[in-house]
Design an enzyme around this catalytic site. Structure first.
Site, mmCIF file in Angstrom:
data_model
loop_
_atom_site.group_PDB
_atom_site.id
_atom_site.type_symbol
_atom_site.label_atom_id
_atom_site.label_comp_id
_atom_site.label_asym_id
_atom_site.label_seq_id
_atom_site.Cartn_x
_atom_site.Cartn_y
_atom_site.Cartn_z
ATOM 1 N N HIS A 56 0.565 -1.267 0.250
ATOM 2 C CA HIS A 56 0.022 0.059 0.063
ATOM 3 C C HIS A 56 0.721 1.261 -0.051
ATOM 4 C CE1 HIS A 56 -3.788 -1.986 1.937
ATOM 5 N NE2 HIS A 56 -3.679 -2.036 0.543
ATOM 6 N N GLU A 113 -1.190 -16.212 -22.972
ATOM 7 C CA GLU A 113 -0.341 -16.065 -22.103
ATOM 8 C C GLU A 113 0.545 -17.665 -22.072
ATOM 9 O OE1 GLU A 113 -1.248 -14.039 -18.680
ATOM 10 O OE2 GLU A 113 -3.175 -15.068 -18.416
ATOM 11 N N ASP A 119 3.629 -13.802 -18.445
ATOM 12 C CA ASP A 119 3.481 -15.141 -18.332
ATOM 13 C C ASP A 119 3.978 -15.978 -19.540
ATOM 14 O OD1 ASP A 119 2.517 -15.305 -15.911
ATOM 15 O OD2 ASP A 119 0.556 -14.437 -16.149
ATOM 16 N N CYS A 164 -0.094 -6.682 -23.749
ATOM 17 C CA CYS A 164 -0.289 -6.091 -22.622
ATOM 18 C C CYS A 164 0.822 -6.544 -21.554
ATOM 19 C CB CYS A 164 -1.570 -6.227 -22.026
ATOM 20 S SG CYS A 164 -1.931 -7.763 -21.564
HETATM 21 C C1 PEP Z 1 0.968 -10.893 -18.607
HETATM 22 O O1 PEP Z 1 1.085 -12.093 -17.929
HETATM 23 O O2 PEP Z 1 1.603 -10.384 -19.234
HETATM 24 C C2 PEP Z 1 -0.006 -9.900 -17.809
HETATM 25 C C3 PEP Z 1 -0.298 -9.013 -18.404
HETATM 26 O O3 PEP Z 1 -0.702 -10.501 -17.022
HETATM 27 P P1 PEP Z 1 -0.337 -10.462 -15.389
HETATM 28 O O4 PEP Z 1 1.351 -9.558 -15.285
HETATM 29 O O5 PEP Z 1 -1.122 -9.678 -14.542
HETATM 30 O O6 PEP Z 1 -0.061 -11.860 -15.333
HETATM 31 MG MG MG Z 2 -0.556 -12.840 -16.908
#
Ligand code: PEP
Ligand code: MG
Length: 590
Positions: free
Chosen positions: A197, A438, A462, A509
């Site tokens: 936090h 992923e 991932d 992403c």
């Molecule tokens: C990823 O795995 O690239 C992703 C965007 O998800 P997270 O980082 O939340 O696992």
């Molecule tokens: Mg992920």
């Protein structure tokens, strides 16, 4: 004369959590400054002790309400919620009644009784492996300190001089809010992680901050000069003139860079030869909503909904609470779309079911949990579908590995929509449903999956760990965690090709999307959207605007043939240098 070690410079590394450079004197804050002893009272003093406790609770309550007000003004509603929750905890029977019982039944002094009750709760929480529960334990400690100090009529917050850098073993989120009312320059903490936090608060308050410095409080004396680098995660204690000059130069560069960024924000995200690539924001907190506009994001490419749950200090949120949050997000971002990723619990994110796994990343995670737990999925899905009335949104499924999961989800979504129709609720009946790519099993069969979904979002964080068999959180193998490994790039290419065949769009992403040095490769591989933390978008855009697609495609082909990630990196760096945009990698070399 001062001992030699007090006059020599020390550089201490930590985790960078609040970007920016701060230079100023240290204010050493000792939070854990009291001992609570086993104190017993005489029976005739019992009711007076209960009254003292009641008074301390009332005062602590006032503290938390005041902190909540400051947090609400500075950071917004969801941050205030943490302190409102702490105020409520004071009156929770599990605390309030238990303490009074200890005073009356066991003749404990009020401070010892409060300590005993909260210590029990804390231990339970600390025993959990998840960062979430450890964070809750820290909140309990804060509560205890506040009550005990009020019992002793001590001052809660020592006077901090304006213009100082607060150094402490740990701070609670409440502490940092209060400190921010004085003009502090930044903070350095021995404990804490990137998602504590206090780290989130520091970032939201715009304070340069590093955490996890392990023992910095022992190396800093009050008033010592500090040069804090919240970008590189480093603090120079008693810096030499040379070091100080370097930090000042970095501070100037950082300010210039922030200025330069503002100019890029309003420019179109288009390559030299006119290809538009959507730059979207990855968001986790309500406080970040303003950043969508500020950094020129064209929507939210990834909203990690599980973080909302963690921020509210609860393992479950009602449909209504979720609906309010999703509606606010959609309304703030509309007419740009918001991509809500459904709860991605498991892996390194606490699973609110108190179970343990030997190999959580290969275990019960993401959509696997959701499909097994309709009581978790249904309220979220209903809340999202209801929010669709207020602006464009998309649904993204985490951690998909099999087609079966997509089919099962579609069935559940259809029945949620049927129920809402029967209830007379209005919603968008055509919400796009996408999946995170992923796991290699999806990338390899992207063409098949693409026939069943509306978009792909590649989670390179991932995808890298599952492709290279490298735990993304294990520092023993951190050097092997290479998102630009040609094997990962092959899977990105396969995903894009699969999507093309079915006419759906592909976003990236994962963190790779934030790296300007990956931008030409990802574009060359054909992705349609990059989604990253808003603060990284201007830099990515600057590189993107220097790119010609045909050249990027040639670069991507060479990257696919490279021997390893290092070769890919040097290919890209040379490529950027040739186009005079290697300065764009400033953010990384900062
Ligand atoms: C990823 O795995 O690239 C992703 C965007 O998800 P997270 O980082 O939340 O696992
Ligand atoms: Mg992920």
């Amino acid at each position: 004369m001062k001992p030699a070690e007090e006059t020599t410079e020390r550089i201490v590394e930590g985790i960078a959590v609040g970007p920016g450079i701060a230079i100023g004197p240290a204010y050493l804050y000792a939070r854990a400054g009291f001992e609570v002893e086993d104190r017993r009272i005489a029976s005739e003093d019992m009711e007076e002790e209960v009254a003292r406790f009641e008074q301390a609770v009332a005062r602590s309550e006032r503290d938390f309400r005041k902190i909540a007000t400051v947090a609400r003004e500075k950071l917004g509603e969801s941050s205030a919620g943490i302190f409102e929750a702490q105020a409520l905890m004071l009156r929770d029977v599990a605390f309030y009644e238990a303490v009074i019982q200890h005073i009356r039944r066991d003749r404990m002094g009020a401070d010892y009784a409060a300590h005993a009750v909260l210590r029990r709760h804390r231990r339970l929480l600390e025993a959990g492996e998840s960062a979430y529960f450890r964070e809750r334990a820290n909140d309990m400690l804060d509560l205890e300190h506040r009550v005990v100090r009020h019992l002793r009529r001590g001052k809660i917050l020592a006077a901090v001089e304006d213009g100082s850098i607060v150094v402490a073993e740990n701070l609670s989120a409440a502490d940092i809010i209060l400190f921010s009312q004085r003009a502090i320059l930044g903070t350095v903490l021995d404990h804490g992680g990137a998602t504590s936090h206090v780290s989130l608060m520091a970032r939201a308050l715009g304070l340069p901050a590093i955490v996890g410095t392990h023992g910095v409080t022992e190396q800093v004396a009050p008033g010592d000069m500090l040069a804090l680098d919240g970008l590189a995660g480093r603090v120079a204690i008693r810096p030499s003139e040379d070091t100080l000059a370097q930090y000042r130069e970095r501070q100037r560069r950082y300010r210039r860079w922030r200025e330069a960024q503002k100019k890029v924000v309003s420019l179109p995200s288009q390559t030299q030869d006119g290809r538009s690539v959507r730059l979207a924001a990855n968001l986790e907190f309500m406080e970040e909503l303003e950043m969508v506009e500020e950094y020129g994001a064209e929507g939210v490419g990834l909203f990690r909904t599980e973080v909302l749950f963690l921020m509210r200090q609860r393992v479950s949120l009602s449909e209504e609470e979720q609906f309010k949050a999703y509606r606010r997000i959609v309304e703030a971002v509309s007419p740009r779309p918001v991509t809500f990723r459904l709860l991605d619990f498991g892996g390194d994110k606490m699973l609110p079911l108190g179970h343990r796994e030997h190999n959580p990343f290969l275990g019960w995670r993401g959509v696997r949990v959701l499909l097994d737990k309709p009581d978790m999925l249904a309220p979220q899905l209903r809340a999202i579908v209801r929010a669709s009335r207020f602006g464009p949104l998309r649904i993204l499924l985490p951690m998909v590995t099999e087609l079966r999961e997509v089919h099962a989800f579609r069935g559940l979504l259809a029945s949620v929509c049927d129920d809402l129709s029967a209830e007379g609720a209005a919603y968008d009946s055509d919400i796009p449903v996408g999946i995170m790519v992923e796991v290699p099993s999806v990338a390899i069969r992207a063409a098949r999956f693409a026939r069943e979904v509306d978009f792909f979002s590649i989670g390179t964080n991932d995808l890298t760990q599952y492709t290279l068999a490298v735990d993304r959180g294990n520092d023993l193998v951190a050097d092997k965690y290479q998102e630009l490994d040609p094997a990962v790039l092959h899977l990105v290419r396969d995903t894009v090709e699969g999507a093309r065949a079915a006419g759906i769009e592909v976003s990236v992403c994962g963190e790779l999307a934030a790296r300007p040095t990956a931008t030409p490769v990802l574009l060359g591989l054909g992705v349609d959207e990059l989604s990253a933390s808003p603060v990284y978008l201007p830099e990515v855009k600057r590189v993107l605007r220097a790119i010609r697609m045909a050249e990027a495609q040639t670069l991507a082909d060479r990257a696919l043939q490279a021997a390893d990630a290092a070769e890919v990196a040097s290919l890209v760096e040379a490529w950027l240098r040739d186009r005079d945009c290697d300065a764009a990698s400033m953010l990384e070399t900062f």
